[in-house]
Design a protein around this motif. Structure first.
Motif, PDB file in Angstrom:
ATOM      1  N   ALA A 116      28.593  17.794  47.185  1.00  0.00           N
ATOM      2  CA  ALA A 116      28.776  19.226  47.438  1.00  0.00           C
ATOM      3  C   ALA A 116      28.230  19.987  46.232  1.00  0.00           C
ATOM      4  O   ALA A 116      28.961  20.333  45.309  1.00  0.00           O
ATOM      5  N   ASP A 117      26.915  20.213  46.244  1.00  0.00           N
ATOM      6  CA  ASP A 117      26.241  20.781  45.076  1.00  0.00           C
ATOM      7  C   ASP A 117      26.775  22.155  44.690  1.00  0.00           C
ATOM      8  O   ASP A 117      26.695  22.560  43.526  1.00  0.00           O
ATOM      9  N   ASN A 118      27.299  22.864  45.649  1.00  0.00           N
ATOM     10  CA  ASN A 118      27.641  24.263  45.406  1.00  0.00           C
ATOM     11  C   ASN A 118      29.023  24.470  44.799  1.00  0.00           C
ATOM     12  O   ASN A 118      29.311  25.549  44.289  1.00  0.00           O
ATOM     13  N   PHE A 119      29.894  23.456  44.879  1.00  0.00           N
ATOM     14  CA  PHE A 119      31.285  23.671  44.492  1.00  0.00           C
ATOM     15  C   PHE A 119      31.764  22.534  43.578  1.00  0.00           C
ATOM     16  O   PHE A 119      31.411  21.376  43.776  1.00  0.00           O
ATOM     17  N   GLN A 120      32.579  22.896  42.605  1.00  0.00           N
ATOM     18  CA  GLN A 120      33.229  21.915  41.754  1.00  0.00           C
ATOM     19  C   GLN A 120      34.731  22.206  41.719  1.00  0.00           C
ATOM     20  O   GLN A 120      35.137  23.367  41.667  1.00  0.00           O
ATOM     21  N   ASP A 146      49.660  20.456  39.179  1.00  0.00           N
ATOM     22  CA  ASP A 146      50.334  21.525  39.923  1.00  0.00           C
ATOM     23  C   ASP A 146      49.403  22.378  40.768  1.00  0.00           C
ATOM     24  O   ASP A 146      49.848  23.029  41.716  1.00  0.00           O
ATOM     25  N   PHE A 147      48.123  22.404  40.449  1.00  0.00           N
ATOM     26  CA  PHE A 147      47.202  23.247  41.204  1.00  0.00           C
ATOM     27  C   PHE A 147      45.773  22.805  40.906  1.00  0.00           C
ATOM     28  O   PHE A 147      45.514  22.036  39.972  1.00  0.00           O
ATOM     29  N   PHE A 148      44.844  23.289  41.728  1.00  0.00           N
ATOM     30  CA  PHE A 148      43.429  23.139  41.404  1.00  0.00           C
ATOM     31  C   PHE A 148      42.708  24.428  41.763  1.00  0.00           C
ATOM     32  O   PHE A 148      43.221  25.269  42.518  1.00  0.00           O
ATOM     33  N   GLN A 149      41.513  24.595  41.199  1.00  0.00           N
ATOM     34  CA  GLN A 149      40.664  25.742  41.483  1.00  0.00           C
ATOM     35  C   GLN A 149      39.268  25.246  41.824  1.00  0.00           C
ATOM     36  O   GLN A 149      38.927  24.085  41.581  1.00  0.00           O
ATOM     37  N   ILE A 150      38.471  26.141  42.395  1.00  0.00           N
ATOM     38  CA  ILE A 150      37.117  25.774  42.811  1.00  0.00           C
ATOM     39  C   ILE A 150      36.127  26.695  42.119  1.00  0.00           C
ATOM     40  O   ILE A 150      36.245  27.922  42.185  1.00  0.00           O
ATOM     41  N   ASN A 151      35.168  26.072  41.481  1.00  0.00           N
ATOM     42  CA  ASN A 151      34.097  26.820  40.831  1.00  0.00           C
ATOM     43  C   ASN A 151      32.915  26.897  41.790  1.00  0.00           C
ATOM     44  O   ASN A 151      32.323  25.876  42.145  1.00  0.00           O
ATOM     45  N   ASN A 152      32.563  28.106  42.219  1.00  0.00           N
ATOM     46  CA  ASN A 152      31.454  28.336  43.144  1.00  0.00           C
ATOM     47  C   ASN A 152      30.186  28.585  42.337  1.00  0.00           C
ATOM     48  O   ASN A 152      30.070  29.572  41.616  1.00  0.00           O
ATOM     49  N   GLN A 153      29.227  27.672  42.472  1.00  0.00           N
ATOM     50  CA  GLN A 153      27.992  27.772  41.701  1.00  0.00           C
ATOM     51  C   GLN A 153      26.852  28.406  42.493  1.00  0.00           C
ATOM     52  O   GLN A 153      25.712  28.432  42.024  1.00  0.00           O
TER      53      GLN A 153
END
Length: 462
Positions: free
Chosen positions: A383-387, A395-402
Motif C-alpha cells: 500500500a504505497d500511499n499509506f503507512q 492503545d491506538f494507531f494513526q495513518i500517514n497519507n503520502q
C-alpha cells in the motif's frame, strides 16, 4: 463462504509472509503445576493441574473460581512425574457429557477413568467416576499420561515404560505388558470398553489385545493432526536423544524401538528385532549441550487460521530450556528449529476450538498463547500511499497519507481470520484509531479512500 477480504489475504500472504518468529503471550495465570490443556469444542479451555484439579478458563483468559473437577484426594502426586496427567473429552461430549482422565492413584498405579458433567456445564460430577483400566506401575516415573481420540473414534492411551532408567525389565518391548505402549480402546458403549478388532494383537496370544503400538520410553504428550489424522508423539529420551514420532493410524503395531534404540541411536539391541521392523522418529535432538536440553514436551501440528506462516508446523518444547521447537516439512523430511528460550518449564501444549495453540509453564503456572510476531509485510509494496504507525501498537494507531490526491474515507479492522471487528469514519488527518480494547494478536487494517479503492496492512497489537 469466504469473504472478499479472506480471498484477498489468501492471495497476498504466500508472497508477503516469509518467515515465522514464534513467541509466547501470557493468556492466564495462577495455576499450580499445569500439565494438560484441552477444549470441549466450545470457547472454554480446561487446564489440568497435577495435584488433581481441572480448571476452566474463558476465552478472555479468566479462570472460573470453582474447579471443573477436584479429585485431589484420589491422586498421588508426590513423585515428580505422578499426579493427574491427562484429560480428553468424548467426541460426543455435547450429547453424552462424558470425559476421560489419566491419573496415578494412591497406590501409585495408573488409572484410566470416565466421568460425566453435572447439570452445571462448568462443574463435573465427581461421584460419576467409572474406572476403565488400572495399570500397575513398578516405579514412580515414566507414567506417560496423554489421552486422545483418533479420527477412528477410539480412545488412545499413552503409557511410559514403568520407570527407573534404561527400562530394566524391558517392559517397552514386552507385548504382555501395557507399559511403554500406546493402547487403543472403544469407549462408545454404555459402560466399560471393548477392544477394536483392528488392534494388531486381537486373537494373537503374542500380545495384549489393547496394545496398538509399542517401544516407547516415556511418551510425554501425543496429539492427532486435525488435518490428516496422523498421530504425533514426543518421547522423552534416556541420556542421548529426545525424539518425535509421526505415524498414520490406518496401520497399527508400530514398534518405536525403545529400548533397542534411543532415537536413531543404538541403546541395547540384545534380543531385539530386525532394524527394518522399527519405526524410527521423524525428528530428534541431542540431550545436554549448551543450552542444556533434557526432556521433550510433545505438542501439536498447527492448523489454526490466525498465523498462516505457522500452518503445518509441528510444535514441541524442551522442558529444561523452555525453548519452543518446530518441525517444518521439507521435501519428504522435516527441518527442526528452536525459538526462545522462554520461561516456566513448558510441560504441555493445547488447542482451542479454533485450533490456535497454547502452552503451559509447569513451574510458573502461566498459560501462554503461541503467536507469530513476524511483521513481514513490505508496507510500500502492499500500500504505497499509506503507512500505519505505531506498529506494533498498544492503545491506538494513526495513518500517514503520502498521496495528497487521495483522502481516507474509512478504516475497517478485521481479525486475522477475516472477521470484521470495527469500522471508523475518518474526519481529520492523522485521526487516532483506538486499539486499547483489542486482545493481543495480529489484525488486518483496510484503508478505504475517497475513490473507493482499498489498501491492506497487517497490524500487531502488543
Amino acid at each position: 463462504m469466504k469473504t472478499k477480504l479472506q480471498l484477498l489475504l489468501a492471495l497476498l500472504f504466500p508472497f508477503l509472509l516469509f518467515a515465522q518468529d514464534v513467541s509466547l503471550q501470557s493468556f492466564a495465570t495462577g495455576f499450580s503445576r499445569p500439565v494438560d490443556i484441552k477444549h470441549a469444542n466450545d470457547s472454554r479451555l480446561f487446564v489440568v493441574e497435577q495435584d488433581g484439579l481441572i480448571k476452566i478458563v474463558s476465552a478472555a483468559g479468566i479462570t472460573n473460581p470453582t474447579p471443573f473437577l477436584n479429585i485431589d484426594a484420589r491422586v498421588r502426586s508426590t513423585g515428580n512425574e505422578q499426579g493427574l496427567l491427562g484429560l480428553v473429552f468424548d467426541p460426543n461430549y455435547t450429547t453424552n457429557n462424558r470425559f476421560y482422565v489419566n491419573y496415578i492413584n494412591n497406590s501409585g498405579n495408573t488409572v484410566i477413568a470416565r466421568f460425566t458433567t453435572s447439570v452445571d456445564p462448568n462443574v463435573a460430577d465427581d461421584t460419576s467416576e467409572e474406572i476403565l483400566l488400572t495399570v500397575n506401575q513398578p516405579y514412580t516415573n515414566h507414567n506417560g499420561g496423554s489421552l486422545a481420540f483418533g479420527t477412528d473414534g477410539y480412545l488412545y492411551i499413552a503409557l511410559g515404560d514403568g520407570g527407573s532408567g534404561g527400562d530394566p525389565d524391558n517392559y517397552a518391548q514386552n507385548l504382555q505388558s501395557y507399559l511403554g505402549k500406546i493402547l487403543r480402546i472403544d469407549v462408545s458403549g454404555a459402560m466399560g470398553y471393548t477392544v477394536p478388532t483392528t488392534n494388531p494383537f486381537v486373537g494373537n496370544p503374542a500380545g495384549l489385545d489393547e496394545i496398538w503400538s509399542y517401544g516407547l520410553r516415556n511418551p510425554w504428550k501425543m496429539s492427532f493432526d486435525s488435518d490428516n489424522g496422523e498421530l504425533w508423539i514426543g518421547d522423552v529420551g534416556q541420556n542421548n536423544r529426545e525424539e518425535i514420532n509421526n505415524v498414520p493410524i490406518v496401520n497399527a503395531g508400530y514398534n518405536f524401538g525403545w529400548k533397542c534404540y534411543e532415537g536413531n541411536s543404538t541403546f541395547d539391541t540384545t534380543d531385539c528385532p530386525a532394524m527394518s521392523t522399527i519405526t524410527f522418529p521423524v525428528g530428534e535432538y541431542n540431550y545436554g549441550g549448551n543450552p542444556f536440553r533434557c526432556s521433550i514436551t510433545g505438542g501439536y501440528r498447527y492448523r489454526g487460521t490466525m498465523y498462516p506462516d505457522l500452518q503445518g508446523l509441528y510444535f514441541f518444547a524442551d522442558y529444561c530450556t523452555s525453548e519452543i521447537g518446530t518441525l517444518t516439512p521439507s521435501g519428504g523430511s522435516w527441518n527442526m528449529t528452536f525459538n526462545g528460550p522462554f520461561s516456566g518449564n513448558i510441560a504441555t501444549f493445547g488447542e482451542d476450538m479454533n485450533k490456535e495453540l497454547y502452552a503451559a509453564g509447569l513451574l510458573n503456572g502461566i498459560i501462554y498463547k503461541v503467536v507469530d510476531t513476524t511483521l513481514s509485510i513490505d508496507e510500500n509494496s502492499l500500500a504505497d500511499n499509506f503507512q500505519i504507525y505505531p506498529n506494533p501498537t498498544n492503545d491506538f494507531f494513526q495513518i500517514n497519507n503520502q498521496n495528497v490526491a487521495l483522502q481516507i474515507k474509512e478504516v475497517a479492522l478485521y481479525s486475522f481470520s477475516g472477521k470484521l471487528i470495527s469500522t471508523t469514519r475518518i474526519s481529520t488527518e492523522n485521526q487516532k484509531i483506538m486499539t486499547d480494547q483489542l486482545s493481543k494478536g495480529i489484525y488486518i487494517v483496510q484503508i478505504i479512500s475517497n475513490n473507493d479503492t482499498s489498501a491492506y496492512h497487517k497490524l500487531v497489537k502488543n
